[in-house]
Design a protein around this motif. Structure first.
Motif, PDB file in Angstrom:
ATOM      1  N   ARG A  34      21.919 -20.989  -3.791  1.00  0.00           N
ATOM      2  CA  ARG A  34      20.583 -20.533  -4.164  1.00  0.00           C
ATOM      3  C   ARG A  34      19.787 -20.206  -2.915  1.00  0.00           C
ATOM      4  O   ARG A  34      19.799 -20.937  -1.950  1.00  0.00           O
ATOM      5  N   LYS A  35      19.060 -19.120  -2.970  1.00  0.00           N
ATOM      6  CA  LYS A  35      18.217 -18.707  -1.850  1.00  0.00           C
ATOM      7  C   LYS A  35      16.748 -18.989  -2.138  1.00  0.00           C
ATOM      8  O   LYS A  35      15.919 -18.939  -1.254  1.00  0.00           O
ATOM      9  N   ASP A  36      16.437 -19.261  -3.396  1.00  0.00           N
ATOM     10  CA  ASP A  36      15.053 -19.515  -3.764  1.00  0.00           C
ATOM     11  C   ASP A  36      14.789 -21.014  -3.819  1.00  0.00           C
ATOM     12  O   ASP A  36      15.671 -21.819  -3.598  1.00  0.00           O
ATOM     13  N   ARG A  37      13.581 -21.377  -4.101  1.00  0.00           N
ATOM     14  CA  ARG A  37      13.245 -22.787  -4.216  1.00  0.00           C
ATOM     15  C   ARG A  37      12.991 -23.118  -5.679  1.00  0.00           C
ATOM     16  O   ARG A  37      12.518 -22.264  -6.444  1.00  0.00           O
ATOM     17  N   PRO A  38      13.274 -24.341  -6.083  1.00  0.00           N
ATOM     18  CA  PRO A  38      13.060 -24.709  -7.480  1.00  0.00           C
ATOM     19  C   PRO A  38      11.577 -24.754  -7.823  1.00  0.00           C
ATOM     20  O   PRO A  38      10.731 -25.042  -6.974  1.00  0.00           O
ATOM     21  N   LEU A  39      11.271 -24.467  -9.060  1.00  0.00           N
ATOM     22  CA  LEU A  39       9.899 -24.529  -9.555  1.00  0.00           C
ATOM     23  C   LEU A  39       9.713 -25.810 -10.350  1.00  0.00           C
ATOM     24  O   LEU A  39      10.611 -26.236 -11.077  1.00  0.00           O
TER      25      LEU A  39
END
Length: 59
Positions: A34-39
């Motif tokens: 994953r390149k994004d951050r968790p919400l």
């Protein structure tokens, strides 16, 4: 068969045979990091399927 196809097949065969490095290589191609951050967000308690449907519809 192209060189890329042969190398891919070899990596898959090694992974199936238990080679952990080949398995990791194949796994990261199937499911990349994953390149994004968790919400994070608050969701009310769900106690029935009907509540689940209405809660999902709100988000």
């Amino acid at each position: 068969m192209t060189l890329a196809e042969a190398l891919t097949r070899k990596a898959i065969d090694l992974a199936k045979a238990g080679d952990l490095t080949a398995l990791r290589l194949c796994f990261y191609r199937i499911i990349p990091s994953r390149k994004d951050r968790p919400l994070s967000f608050a969701v009310p308690a769900i106690t029935s399927p009907a509540e689940a449907a209405s809660t999902v519809a709100q988000y």
